[in-house]
Design a protein around this motif. Structure first.
Motif, PDB file in Angstrom:
ATOM      1  N   GLU A 221      -8.589  18.385  22.757  1.00 24.28           N
ATOM      2  CA  GLU A 221      -8.105  18.919  24.030  1.00 24.28           C
ATOM      3  C   GLU A 221      -8.252  20.435  24.074  1.00 24.28           C
ATOM      4  OE1 GLU A 221      -4.481  15.645  24.611  1.00 24.28           O
ATOM      5  OE2 GLU A 221      -4.031  17.681  23.923  1.00 24.28           O
TER       6      GLU A 221
ATOM      7  N   GLY B 116      -3.517  22.180  23.940  1.00 16.05           N
ATOM      8  CA  GLY B 116      -3.494  20.822  23.415  1.00 16.05           C
ATOM      9  C   GLY B 116      -4.024  20.728  21.994  1.00 16.05           C
TER      10      GLY B 116
ATOM     11  N   LYS C 268      -1.351  16.930  24.095  1.00 17.40           N
ATOM     12  CA  LYS C 268      -0.598  16.960  25.350  1.00 17.40           C
ATOM     13  C   LYS C 268      -0.866  15.743  26.238  1.00 17.40           C
ATOM     14  CE  LYS C 268       1.120  21.008  24.407  1.00 17.40           C
ATOM     15  NZ  LYS C 268       2.529  21.106  23.971  1.00 17.40           N
ATOM     16  N   THR C 269      -2.018  15.111  26.122  1.00 18.04           N
ATOM     17  CA  THR C 269      -2.309  13.925  26.933  1.00 18.04           C
ATOM     18  C   THR C 269      -1.249  12.865  26.657  1.00 18.04           C
ATOM     19  OG1 THR C 269      -4.677  14.392  26.922  1.00 18.04           O
ATOM     20  CG2 THR C 269      -4.016  12.132  27.421  1.00 18.04           C
ATOM     21  N   ARG C 270      -0.648  12.328  27.718  1.00 18.72           N
ATOM     22  CA  ARG C 270       0.485  11.409  27.562  1.00 18.72           C
ATOM     23  C   ARG C 270       0.192  10.048  28.172  1.00 18.72           C
ATOM     24  NH1 ARG C 270       4.983  14.042  25.515  1.00 18.72           N
ATOM     25  NH2 ARG C 270       6.048  12.037  25.612  1.00 18.72           N
TER      26      ARG C 270
ATOM     27  N   GLY D 174      -3.786  13.522  31.504  1.00 20.95           N
ATOM     28  CA  GLY D 174      -4.071  14.585  30.548  1.00 20.95           C
ATOM     29  C   GLY D 174      -5.483  15.105  30.672  1.00 20.95           C
TER      30      GLY D 174
END
Length: 398
Positions: free
Chosen positions: A135, A139, A148-150, A162
């Motif tokens: 990321e 991230g 950070k991608t959720r 994300g």
């Protein structure tokens, strides 16, 4: 210690070498062999893949029951080195990143239903795949704890939002493995998901321009805004994303090293052919002591890299994680690839810098080796931690 290859592996290695020599290497000199991103053109690739399958050399890393050749890691090391004598080689055998690492991960940890849906089409060469992990700041990159991608649970689905980037092969991938955060737990906070290119809720923002040349599908920036994934497409279990990543990246780093060793050797082949013929100051370049020093040093570094790769491969075949051995191989072979190509260009002079040989292609490609699958500095940190924990045991035999 026996450093010879078992006869079946040696025979397979020889067959791969012959195929690369006769069917792939000659194609590099023809501009029509290349696509717009300086890799092998799709139509030519499909023809060669058909020939590889007919020769019984396809997907050596996969089980025989899945259409592969059932080689272990040591056998892969010997074969992959031969494949990458050509800049086009690995993808022709279905042994190029990222498909290679994705297939190995899915074969190890996916359910039987997931293998049929997600793995088998990659093995057969019907689709390409990508591994979406890294990321942009702030991230996760080398530190996955920063991801950070959720993925949030909503009913019987996971909804993902994300931002990912430098996702190799994403531009042509049909099947994706995505790592996303499902909790804030330090060890069990990440989960691996499987999704298809045709699902809504995500997009390729751009194919990021790089020094090149590029793998098929490039290195892409992705945005997720409501991608939905069902429980049946969770790889392993919820919270096992970091474990899945570690299972994939260890062997994948080593397969990079296997291929880069072959490319290093090819660079020196090109240089050796030139210095044998080119005359300067009353003798061939090969007769000059300074040239001999340069070539001898690179030859030694390549052999050191091969031994590091083979030791790590042997340990992986025995069921060891071989973390420090893989890190050592990754650092050394990445450096050696750059040194081998740089030395070959120096020895070939202006011809090496031109497009009359594959060396300038290799030089641009080689620079990524010290970055991909963990920067060299990160691997040195890993080695330092092992040494501080193990002391003199760092060098234990066996």
């Amino acid at each position: 210690m026996d450093f010879s290859l078992p006869p079946p592996i040696e025979e397979f290695r020889r067959r791969v070498r012959a195929f690369v020599e006769e069917r792939i290497l000659p194609l590099e000199a023809d501009p029509a062999s290349y696509d717009a991103h300086e890799n092998i053109a799709p139509a030519l690739l499909e023809r060669l893949r058909g020939e590889v399958k007919a020769a019984g050399l396809w997907a050596p890393q996969m089980p025989v029951e899945r259409g592969g050749q059932g080689l272990g890691i040591v056998g892969m090391a010997a074969a992959y080195e031969e494949m990458n004598r050509s800049i086009f080689g690995p993808v022709c055998f279905n042994c190029a990143a990222p498909d290679d690492g994705n297939m190995q991960l899915l074969n190890k940890v996916a359910t039987e239903a997931q293998k049929e849906r997600w793995l088998q089409p990659i093995v057969e060469g019907k689709v390409r795949s990508a591994f979406a992990m890294t990321e942009p700041h702030p991230g996760g990159g080398s530190d996955p704890s920063m991801m950070k991608t959720r993925a949030e649970r909503k009913g019987d689905r996971w909804v993902i939002s994300g931002h990912k980037w430098f996702i190799t092969g994403a531009g042509e991938a049909q099947h994706f493995i995505l790592i996303a955060r499902t909790s804030d737990d330090k060890r069990k906070g990440l989960t691996a998901f499987l999704f298809d290119k045709d699902q809504p809720g995500w997009e390729i923002v751009r194919r990021i321009p790089i020094m090149g040349p590029e793998e098929h599908g490039g290195h892409c920036e992705l945005r997720f805004d409501g991608l939905e994934v069902s429980d049946e497409n969770v790889l392993m279990t919820v919270g096992d994303g970091l474990k899945a990543t570690q299972i994939r990246l260890g062997p994948a780093r080593l397969t990079h090293c296997m291929r880069w060793t072959g490319l290093s050797k090819r660079a020196m082949e090109i240089a050796a052919a030139y210095v044998r013929e080119r005359e300067s100051f009353g003798t061939t370049l090969a007769g000059h002591e300074g040239v001999q020093w340069m070539m001898g040093d690179v030859a030694m570094q390549i052999e050191i890299g091969r031994l590091l790769v083979m030791k790590a491969a042997w340990q992986l075949d025995r069921g060891d994680f071989a973390r420090k051995e893989v890190s050592m191989a990754k650092v050394h072979v990445a450096d050696t690839l750059h040194k081998a190509v740089d030395t070959a260009i120096q020895l070939c002079g202006a011809r090496g810098y031109s497009k009359d040989t594959a060396l300038e292609w290799m030089y641009r490609y080689a620079r990524q080796a010290r970055l991909v699958d963990g920067a060299s500095e990160v691997h040195k940190m890993v080695l330092a931690r092992f040494y501080m924990d193990e002391g003199d045991g760092f060098w234990a035999w066996g």
